[in-house]
Design a protein around this motif. Structure first.
Motif, PDB file in Angstrom:
ATOM      1  N   GLU A 285       0.856  -1.183   0.000  1.00 51.14           N
ATOM      2  CA  GLU A 285       0.000   0.000   0.000  1.00 51.14           C
ATOM      3  C   GLU A 285       0.894   1.236   0.000  1.00 51.14           C
ATOM      4  OE1 GLU A 285      -4.093   1.405   2.167  1.00 51.14           O
ATOM      5  OE2 GLU A 285      -2.473   0.677   3.457  1.00 51.14           O
ATOM      6  N   LYS A 286       0.698   2.115  -0.973  1.00 46.95           N
ATOM      7  CA  LYS A 286       1.505   3.330  -1.085  1.00 46.95           C
ATOM      8  C   LYS A 286       0.903   4.469  -0.264  1.00 46.95           C
ATOM      9  CE  LYS A 286       4.720   2.943  -3.776  1.00 46.95           C
ATOM     10  NZ  LYS A 286       6.070   2.468  -3.371  1.00 46.95           N
ATOM     11  N   THR A 287      -0.376   4.708  -0.470  1.00 51.88           N
ATOM     12  CA  THR A 287      -1.149   5.636   0.353  1.00 51.88           C
ATOM     13  C   THR A 287      -2.501   4.976   0.580  1.00 51.88           C
ATOM     14  OG1 THR A 287      -1.984   6.816  -1.601  1.00 51.88           O
ATOM     15  CG2 THR A 287       0.000   7.688  -0.571  1.00 51.88           C
TER      16      THR A 287
ATOM     17  N   ASN B 179      -5.579   3.170   0.344  1.00 51.05           N
ATOM     18  CA  ASN B 179      -6.308   2.483  -0.731  1.00 51.05           C
ATOM     19  C   ASN B 179      -5.672   2.660  -2.114  1.00 51.05           C
ATOM     20  OD1 ASN B 179      -8.159   1.353   1.035  1.00 51.05           O
ATOM     21  ND2 ASN B 179      -9.546   3.112   0.883  1.00 51.05           N
ATOM     22  N   HIS B 180      -4.410   3.054  -2.144  1.00 49.57           N
ATOM     23  CA  HIS B 180      -3.624   3.092  -3.384  1.00 49.57           C
ATOM     24  C   HIS B 180      -2.492   2.069  -3.241  1.00 49.57           C
ATOM     25  CE1 HIS B 180      -5.814   6.805  -3.994  1.00 49.57           C
ATOM     26  NE2 HIS B 180      -5.258   6.974  -5.188  1.00 49.57           N
ATOM     27  N   TRP B 181      -2.510   1.057  -4.103  1.00 45.79           N
ATOM     28  CA  TRP B 181      -1.611  -0.073  -3.977  1.00 45.79           C
ATOM     29  C   TRP B 181      -0.749  -0.237  -5.213  1.00 45.79           C
ATOM     30  CZ3 TRP B 181      -1.343  -4.179  -0.209  1.00 45.79           C
ATOM     31  CH2 TRP B 181      -2.155  -3.972   0.926  1.00 45.79           C
TER      32      TRP B 181
ATOM     33  N   ALA C 259     -11.164  -1.000  -9.096  1.00 45.13           N
ATOM     34  CA  ALA C 259      -9.838  -0.379  -9.018  1.00 45.13           C
ATOM     35  C   ALA C 259      -9.546   0.314 -10.337  1.00 45.13           C
ATOM     36  CB  ALA C 259      -8.768  -1.419  -8.716  1.00 45.13           C
TER      37      ALA C 259
ATOM     38  N   VAL D  61      -3.844   4.366 -11.942  1.00 44.16           N
ATOM     39  CA  VAL D  61      -3.572   5.807 -11.864  1.00 44.16           C
ATOM     40  C   VAL D  61      -2.118   6.143 -12.179  1.00 44.16           C
ATOM     41  CG1 VAL D  61      -5.453   6.249 -10.235  1.00 44.16           C
ATOM     42  CG2 VAL D  61      -3.167   5.683  -9.363  1.00 44.16           C
ATOM     43  N   ASP D  62      -1.242   5.133 -12.214  1.00 49.77           N
ATOM     44  CA  ASP D  62       0.158   5.429 -12.505  1.00 49.77           C
ATOM     45  C   ASP D  62       0.881   4.117 -12.805  1.00 49.77           C
ATOM     46  OD1 ASP D  62       2.440   6.906 -12.889  1.00 49.77           O
ATOM     47  OD2 ASP D  62       2.630   7.600 -10.815  1.00 49.77           O
TER      48      ASP D  62
ATOM     49  N   ILE E 164       0.102   1.432 -10.188  1.00 50.15           N
ATOM     50  CA  ILE E 164      -0.522   1.936  -8.970  1.00 50.15           C
ATOM     51  C   ILE E 164      -2.022   1.894  -9.190  1.00 50.15           C
ATOM     52  CG2 ILE E 164      -0.711   3.821  -7.319  1.00 50.15           C
ATOM     53  CD1 ILE E 164       2.072   2.593  -7.466  1.00 50.15           C
TER      54      ILE E 164
ATOM     55  N   ALA F 175      -5.851   2.563  -7.691  1.00 51.45           N
ATOM     56  CA  ALA F 175      -6.677   3.257  -6.706  1.00 51.45           C
ATOM     57  C   ALA F 175      -7.956   2.452  -6.535  1.00 51.45           C
ATOM     58  CB  ALA F 175      -6.987   4.676  -7.175  1.00 51.45           C
TER      59      ALA F 175
END
Length: 356
Positions: free
Chosen positions: A88-90, A92-94, A126, A129-130, A139, A141
């Motif tokens: 997990e980066k932030t 709910n962003h994995w 999901a 996003v990147d 990535i 979301a």
């Protein structure tokens, strides 16, 4: 460049039938190759490891827990996709590895169904996003209500990811967790620990062998292959770890008493060595430590480990402890003796007397 720095020097041929598809039952009935000196070794059953342990030894285990990180879904077009969550980066962003990767463009939407459609859980969405250049992943979301996280609902959508070489197993999935797993976050098991049962640990405790833990969430860095011929140019993807103050104090006290520090698995080695770059101290963060021959160990005296894949960073780490040529010779003997290899396979115990 010497042979220890060449990727081709870490190759060996393994018959396919020796890749373990199921674990030993009970866990501690697996075989154990004990390297007990600079020149000798013994063949045992894992439960007999107490013959080479002694009062005052400290076992250091990795208490990470494998999460249901593999998800199967469909894109808006209906095309099937496979996702392996890494971290997990932030909120709910994995970061995730995706298949088929080339077709996951920005804003691609993926939908996942719960395992039990009657549970009342709605579809999970999901969006890409990147892109992550280091891993080649994406990535994602996840679209969830503010008061929920993917951690909460992941068991309803995901499955425990087994390594790709395990292709024919009917074992219960809890066989791919250590009996002391506590901290969720890994996408692969710290497999050296799979051989321990509660009964064996209790027996060792009665013998006077103590136990403490670190946490290292096994990720893509551990199992991604080395792909450069000069291994000194290999870069390991960072993995999160914690060596807390209690563990540091236990190790320091044991050192002061003349006790031996025994790492259960290569992940424990990397965690303790990362925390000992200057001197052993609490550490919480990421590591990309890559250990290969020539490395000077600071934190461990002995290692319990499985048999690792050819050309892997884990094979190189063990080579740094007892020497590449000797390790490959022992692997060949293990093959001749029909040992079982890799995650569900048998184990080695490299004693302090066997370190080069």
């Amino acid at each position: 460049m010497n042979a220890e720095q060449l990727l081709s020097s870490y190759d060996y041929q393994l018959p396919t039938e020796l890749i373990a598809q199921t674990p030993a039952i009970p866990r501690d009935s697996s075989r154990l190759l004990v390297i007990d000196s600079l020149v000798s070794h013994q063949h045992l059953i894992f439960r007999d490891i107490n013959r080479y342990l002694q009062p005052g030894d400290l076992l250091v285990v990795n208490d990470t827990k494998v999460i249901p990180a593999r998800l199967y879904g469909r894109k808006s077009t209906g095309a099937p996709v496979e996702i392996l969550l890494l971290e997990e980066k932030t909120s709910n962003h994995w970061l995730a590895l995706v298949k088929p990767g080339k077709r996951f463009h920005q804003d691609t939407e993926i939908w996942f169904q719960p395992h039990n459609s009657s549970s009342g859980q709605s579809l999970l969405k999901a969006t890409v996003v990147d892109k992550d250049s280091e891993t080649g992943g994406r990535i994602l979301a996840f679209d969830l209500p503010d008061q929920r996280s993917l951690w909460e609902i992941l068991p309803e959508f995901g499955t425990i990811p087994l390594p790709p070489y395990i292709t024919a197993t009917d074992s219960p999935i809890d066989q791919y967790q250590t009996v002391y797993a506590q901290q969720p976050g890994a996408v692969a098991a710290p497999t050296a620990g799979l051989h321990f049962t509660h009964e064996l640990l209790a027996k060792l405790a009665q013998l006077g062998v103590e136990q403490t833990s670190i946490t290292l969430h096994v990720g893509v860095g551990t199992f991604r292959p080395v792909e450069v011929e000069s291994i000194v140019n290999h870069k390991i993807h960072q993995e999160w770890l914690e060596v807390n103050s209690s563990t540091v104090e236990r190790i320091q006290a044991k050192r002061a008493q003349g006790g031996r520090i025994i790492a259960v698995g290569t992940t424990v080695v990397r965690a303790l060595e990362t925390a000992s770059i200057k001197r052993l101290q609490p550490y919480r963060g990421k590591t990309d430590l890559f250990i290969y021959p020539g490395y000077k160990f600071r934190a461990i005296d002995a290692l319990i480990t499985n048999f690792h894949l050819p050309r892997s960073s884990l094979l190189m780490l063990v080579s740094a402890l007892i020497g590449r040529e000797r390790l490959l010779s022992l692997y060949q003997e293990a093959i001749d003796q029909r040992y079982r290899f890799y995650s569900f396979g048998d184990a080695m115990f490299i004693t302090p007397e066997a370190k080069i």
